[in-house]
Design a protein around this motif. Structure first.
Motif, PDB file in Angstrom:
ATOM      1  N   GLU A 229     -51.783  14.492  39.411  1.00 20.08           N
ATOM      2  CA  GLU A 229     -51.564  15.704  40.196  1.00 20.08           C
ATOM      3  C   GLU A 229     -52.570  15.791  41.331  1.00 20.08           C
ATOM      4  O   GLU A 229     -52.225  16.220  42.445  1.00 20.08           O
ATOM      5  N   LEU A 233     -51.446  16.155  45.266  1.00 14.23           N
ATOM      6  CA  LEU A 233     -51.914  17.192  46.180  1.00 14.23           C
ATOM      7  C   LEU A 233     -52.576  16.583  47.412  1.00 14.23           C
ATOM      8  O   LEU A 233     -52.409  17.079  48.530  1.00 14.23           O
ATOM      9  N   ASP A 243     -48.692  21.589  52.169  1.00  9.71           N
ATOM     10  CA  ASP A 243     -49.305  21.908  50.884  1.00  9.71           C
ATOM     11  C   ASP A 243     -48.223  21.864  49.810  1.00  9.71           C
ATOM     12  O   ASP A 243     -47.296  22.673  49.810  1.00  9.71           O
ATOM     13  N   THR A 245     -48.626  22.218  46.514  1.00 10.88           N
ATOM     14  CA  THR A 245     -49.059  22.832  45.259  1.00 10.88           C
ATOM     15  C   THR A 245     -47.897  23.484  44.516  1.00 10.88           C
ATOM     16  O   THR A 245     -47.748  23.319  43.302  1.00 10.88           O
ATOM     17  N   GLU A 246     -47.060  24.220  45.234  1.00 13.92           N
ATOM     18  CA  GLU A 246     -45.955  24.938  44.605  1.00 13.92           C
ATOM     19  C   GLU A 246     -44.614  24.269  44.845  1.00 13.92           C
ATOM     20  O   GLU A 246     -43.566  24.873  44.610  1.00 13.92           O
TER      21      GLU A 246
END
Length: 351
Positions: A229, A233, A243, A245-246
């Motif tokens: 992970e 990222l 980004d 992340t989500e």
């Protein structure tokens, strides 16, 4: 929403979800997403109050409409409904759910069926690319029974070959968004690649895995998941994805030498849970990386000779076969694979 909305629940490839006509869903995105979360029962790990199967592979939606594009039959938008988050994402394609779009379009009279088989040209709205599905339609009706077998699905079904066109760089803008066959991220050699699905591919041995673990073993490997992970990222910006992340992309692919006569073994994270098999477009992307000099995949793959290459991508529940055509310079010009689908339910759903 007290009134029911018509939906067809289908298995597409090794995934399952709801297939909707676009005009039947709310037009406002926020309202639509709230409806989809409600019908799936998200956010809840069991999705007990909805139709979702407590797994990302069974919490998916296809939104289909007749296309106004030249040479295209239908437009298809894929939506991933997260299981444990109040999130609906259109950041990726799904080649498994795609397998059900052709028969669904015929069932809903968006495409006229031929006698024998019907080719359905599908525009994938998520990435602006085109796929062609060949559906068996004896007597002008889609059939689901047949002799085709795909790993990850018990039994057999009618074959649905899928041909992908111009998928390179569909989400990242280029097949290799950094321009490199390999990038070193957090000390690990990785290939950042997108041939229909943004993927980060690395040798399993480089992150402390074997590449032959079961899905449950991978999901329990917290240190491994934290390590990959961190790589994901760090790679998001390099892949022109911002980004992540989500986001549900890029997917993480751990590769190892084949064990069962295939071309490559892969363990896939989608991105935070291990995949029971491998996604269709992820398999295409991994197979593509096996044909690019200098990638970690090349170091462990067994690639056949010739301009038409059949690459078996081994995964936890079997294998997925990709048929890759390459030109005289070694560039991949087309990719195809066999999928199946089955109609499970047709009716109305309530939120």
């Amino acid at each position: 929403m007290s009134d029911g909305i018509r939906v067809m629940w289908m298995r597409g490839g090794t995934s399952k979800g709801g297939y909707f006509i676009a005009e039947d869903l709310p037009t406002e995105t926020a309202v639509r997403d709230a409806f989809l979360l409600r019908i799936m029962g998200s956010p809840d790990e069991r999705q007990i109050d909805g139709m979702g199967g407590a797994d990302p592979l069974t919490s998916k939606v296809a939104v289909v409409q007749k296309s106004e594009r030249d040479g295209v039959d239908v437009d298809y938008l894929f939506l991933q409904v997260f299981v444990d988050q109040a999130l609906v994402s259109d950041a990726q394609n799904c080649g498994n759910i795609l397998a059900g779009v052709g028969p669904f379009a015929i069932e809903r009279a968006l495409v006229a069926a031929g006698d024998g088989e019907t080719k359905v040209t599908i525009y994938m709205e998520n990435t602006g690319q085109i796929a062609v599905a060949t559906v068996q339609t004896p007597e002008g009706v889609p059939i689901y029974l047949g002799d085709a077998r795909i790993d990850g699905v018990p039994g057999t079904a009618a074959p649905i070959p899928l041909e992908f066109r111009d998928t390179a760089g569909s989400s990242c803008g280029a097949l290799l968004p950094t321009g490199n066959a390999v990038d070193i991220i957090n000390g690990v050699p990785c290939t950042l690649i997108d041939n229909g699905m943004p993927c980060i591919i690395m040798k399993a041995s480089d992150v402390g895995a074997t590449g032959y673990e079961s899905r449950d073993e991978l999901d329990a490997a917290d240190d491994l998941k934290a390590r990959i992970e961190a790589i994901r990222l760090a790679a998001g910006e390099r892949m022109n994805l911002g980004d992540v992340t989500e986001k549900s992309v890029p997917k993480m692919m751990l590769v190892a030498p084949p064990r069962n006569g295939g071309a490559i073994t892969v363990r896939s994270f989608i991105p935070h849970r291990a995949h029971a098999s491998v996604g269709v477009l992820a398999a295409v992307t991994v197979a593509t990386a096996a044909l690019i000099d200098g990638t970690p995949v090349v170091e462990v793959a067994d690639v056949p000779a010739g301009s038409s290459k059949t690459l078996s991508v081994e995964h936890p529940t079997g294998e997925t076969t990709c048929v890759m055509e390459v030109d005289t310079t070694g560039n991949v010009t087309s990719a195809a694979m066999l999928r199946t689908a089955r109609k499970l339910m047709d009716g109305e759903i309530f939120a």
